[in-house]
Scaffold this motif. Structure first.
Motif, short mmCIF file in Angstrom:
data_model
loop_
_atom_site.label_atom_id
_atom_site.label_comp_id
_atom_site.label_asym_id
_atom_site.label_seq_id
_atom_site.Cartn_x
_atom_site.Cartn_y
_atom_site.Cartn_z
N SER A 177 0.85 -1.19 0.00
CA SER A 177 0.00 0.00 0.00
C SER A 177 0.89 1.24 0.00
N PRO A 178 0.54 2.27 -0.78
CA PRO A 178 1.33 3.50 -0.77
C PRO A 178 1.26 4.25 0.55
N GLU A 179 0.29 3.90 1.40
CA GLU A 179 0.15 4.57 2.69
C GLU A 179 1.06 3.98 3.76
N ARG A 180 1.68 2.83 3.48
CA ARG A 180 2.52 2.18 4.47
C ARG A 180 3.93 1.98 3.91
N PRO A 181 4.95 2.04 4.77
CA PRO A 181 6.31 1.78 4.28
C PRO A 181 6.48 0.32 3.90
N ASN A 182 7.32 0.07 2.94
CA ASN A 182 7.63 -1.29 2.50
C ASN A 182 8.48 -1.96 3.58
N GLU A 183 8.00 -3.07 4.12
CA GLU A 183 8.72 -3.79 5.16
C GLU A 183 9.58 -4.92 4.61
N ASP A 184 9.50 -5.19 3.30
CA ASP A 184 10.39 -6.16 2.66
C ASP A 184 11.76 -5.54 2.42
N TRP A 185 12.77 -6.36 2.28
CA TRP A 185 14.14 -5.89 2.06
C TRP A 185 14.85 -6.91 1.19
N ALA A 186 15.60 -6.45 0.20
CA ALA A 186 16.32 -7.37 -0.69
C ALA A 186 17.61 -6.74 -1.15
N SER A 187 18.63 -7.57 -1.29
CA SER A 187 19.91 -7.07 -1.76
C SER A 187 20.75 -8.23 -2.32
N VAL A 188 21.71 -7.86 -3.17
CA VAL A 188 22.66 -8.82 -3.76
C VAL A 188 24.05 -8.24 -3.62
N ALA A 189 25.03 -9.08 -3.32
CA ALA A 189 26.42 -8.63 -3.24
C ALA A 189 27.29 -9.55 -4.09
N LEU A 190 28.16 -8.93 -4.89
CA LEU A 190 29.10 -9.67 -5.72
C LEU A 190 30.51 -9.25 -5.33
N PRO A 191 31.43 -10.20 -5.13
CA PRO A 191 32.79 -9.83 -4.71
C PRO A 191 33.56 -9.15 -5.83
N ALA A 192 34.59 -8.42 -5.44
CA ALA A 192 35.42 -7.71 -6.42
C ALA A 192 36.08 -8.68 -7.39
N SER A 193 36.30 -9.92 -6.96
CA SER A 193 36.94 -10.91 -7.83
C SER A 193 36.06 -11.32 -8.99
N GLY A 194 34.76 -11.05 -8.86
CA GLY A 194 33.83 -11.44 -9.92
C GLY A 194 33.37 -12.88 -9.82
N GLN A 195 33.81 -13.60 -8.80
CA GLN A 195 33.44 -15.00 -8.64
C GLN A 195 32.56 -15.16 -7.40
N GLY A 196 31.42 -15.79 -7.59
CA GLY A 196 30.52 -16.02 -6.47
C GLY A 196 29.66 -14.81 -6.16
N GLY A 197 28.86 -14.95 -5.13
CA GLY A 197 27.98 -13.87 -4.72
C GLY A 197 27.03 -14.34 -3.65
N THR A 198 26.21 -13.43 -3.17
CA THR A 198 25.23 -13.76 -2.14
C THR A 198 24.00 -12.87 -2.31
N LEU A 199 22.85 -13.40 -1.96
CA LEU A 199 21.62 -12.61 -1.99
C LEU A 199 20.83 -12.84 -0.71
N VAL A 200 20.09 -11.82 -0.32
CA VAL A 200 19.27 -11.87 0.89
C VAL A 200 17.92 -11.24 0.59
N VAL A 201 16.85 -11.90 0.99
CA VAL A 201 15.50 -11.36 0.86
C VAL A 201 14.80 -11.54 2.21
N LEU A 202 14.26 -10.45 2.75
CA LEU A 202 13.56 -10.47 4.03
C LEU A 202 12.13 -9.96 3.85
N ASP A 203 11.23 -10.55 4.59
CA ASP A 203 9.84 -10.09 4.64
C ASP A 203 9.54 -9.71 6.08
N GLY A 204 9.49 -8.41 6.35
CA GLY A 204 9.19 -7.95 7.70
C GLY A 204 7.77 -8.31 8.10
#
Length: 262
Positions: free
Chosen positions: A11-38
Motif C-alpha cells: 500500500s502506498p500509505e505504508r512503508p515497504n517492510e520487505d528488504w532485498a539485496s545482492v552482493a558480488l565480490p570484487a573478484s567477480g566470482q561467487g555472490g550472495t543474496l538476501v530477501v527479508l519479509d518484515g
C-alpha cells in the motif's frame, strides 16, 4: 550472470517492510543474496520504538556483509550473528522479549567459493526456487506455518502462542538460536541454472492465486522479470478487490523478488 531485483509496497500509505539485496565480490566470482519479509505487527504496540523497516534494514545489511565477506561462516551462523548484532543495536531502548518484537522471514543464497556450491537458507514462509539445467524447478520452503490449523492463526492472540515456539513456526527476531531452525542445504553449482527468492507477497501468484506452477513462475521471471511478476500479482489483487473477495491474510502485501540466472 544476470541478476534482477524488484520490490513494491502493498500500500502506498505504508512503508515497504520487505528488504532485498545482492552482493558480488570484487573478484567477480561467487555472490550472495538476501530477501527479508518484515512481519507487520498489530497497531496495539510491539515493544520497539524503531519499527519493522528499521529492523529489516539492519538485519539485511548485517546478513549481506557477513555472508558475503566471511565465506567460511555458514549461512546459519551468519543469520545467528546478524540477529545478535541487530538485537544489540536496540536492546537498551526496546523490549526484545515482546512476542511481536520486530521480526522477519529470511531467504539467503550464496554461490561460488572453494566448493563451488549453491548454499541456501530459508526461514518461515518466503520461498526459494532452484532451477536445474534441464528446466526442473525445486521449491525450498519452510512450511511449518502452513501445517498449522487455520483456526489457530485467525487472531493475533492465538498466532502469538505459536510464534517462535515449539510446535509452531519460527522467524528471525531477537533470539540468535532461531537460526538453527532454518531450512538449509547445498547444491552443486553445475546443477543450478537459476535461483529465485520471493516474499509471500510475490509467491502468492502460485500458492494463493494458483495462476501457475513454480516452474511456470521461473519461466515468467525469465521472460518478464521480477517487476513483471509483481505487476501480475497486483492485477489479480485489484480484480479480487472489485469482486469483494476475501483473500487469506491481507489483500495487498509487500512483495520482493530476486532472480539470478547463472
Amino acid at each position: 550472470m544476470r541478476i534482477e531485483l524488484a520490490t513494491a509496497p502493498g500500500s502506498p500509505e505504508r512503508p515497504n517492510e520487505d528488504w532485498a539485496s545482492v552482493a558480488l565480490p570484487a573478484s567477480g566470482q561467487g555472490g550472495t543474496l538476501v530477501v527479508l519479509d518484515g512481519v507487520t505487527p498489530p497497531v496495539s504496540g510491539f515493544g520497539c520504538v524503531h519499527g519493522v523497516p528499521w529492523f529489516t534494514a539492519r538485519l539485511g545489511g548485517a546478513l549481506i556483509e557477513l555472508s558475503g565477506s566471511l565465506r567460511d561462516m555458514t549461512l546459519a551462523d551468519a543469520l545467528s550473528a546478524a540477529i545478535r548484532r541487530t538485537a544489540d543495536a536496540h536492546r537498551d531502548t526496546c523490549d526484545l522479549s515482546h512476542v511481536r518484537t520486530p521480526q522477519a522471514t529470511v531467504v539467503m543464497v550464496r554461490w561460488g567459493g572453494p566448493r563451488d556450491d549453491v548454499e541456501h537458507l530459508v526461514l518461515s514462509d518466503s520461498a526459494l526456487l532452484l532451477e536445474s539445467p534441464d528446466g526442473q524447478v525445486r521449491a525450498v520452503l519452510d512450511d511449518r506455518i502452513d501445517r498449522l490449523p487455520r483456526e489457530q492463526l485467525r487472531t493475533h492472540a492465538t498466532a502469538d502462542l505459536l510464534r517462535n515456539a515449539e510446535g509452531g513456526f519460527f522467524t528471525a527476531a531477537a533470539d540468535p538460536a532461531v537460526a538453527a531452525r532454518a531450512v538449509t542445504g547445498r547444491t552443486p553449482r553445475s546443477e543450478v541454472r537459476a535461483v529465485a527468492a520471493l516474499t509471500d507477497g510475490a509467491s502468492r501468484w502460485v500458492d494463493m492465486f494458483a495462476e501457475g506452477s513454480w516452474t511456470e513462475c521461473v519461466a515468467l521471471l525469465r521472460k518478464e522479470g521480477p517487476q513483471g511478476l509483481i505487476d501480475r500479482v497486483r492485477t489479480i489483487e485489484a480484480a479480487a478487490e472489485e469482486r469483494t473477495e476475501v483473500i487469506r491474510w491481507k489483500l495487498h502485501d509487500d512483495a520482493a523478488v530476486v532472480f539470478a540466472e547463472f
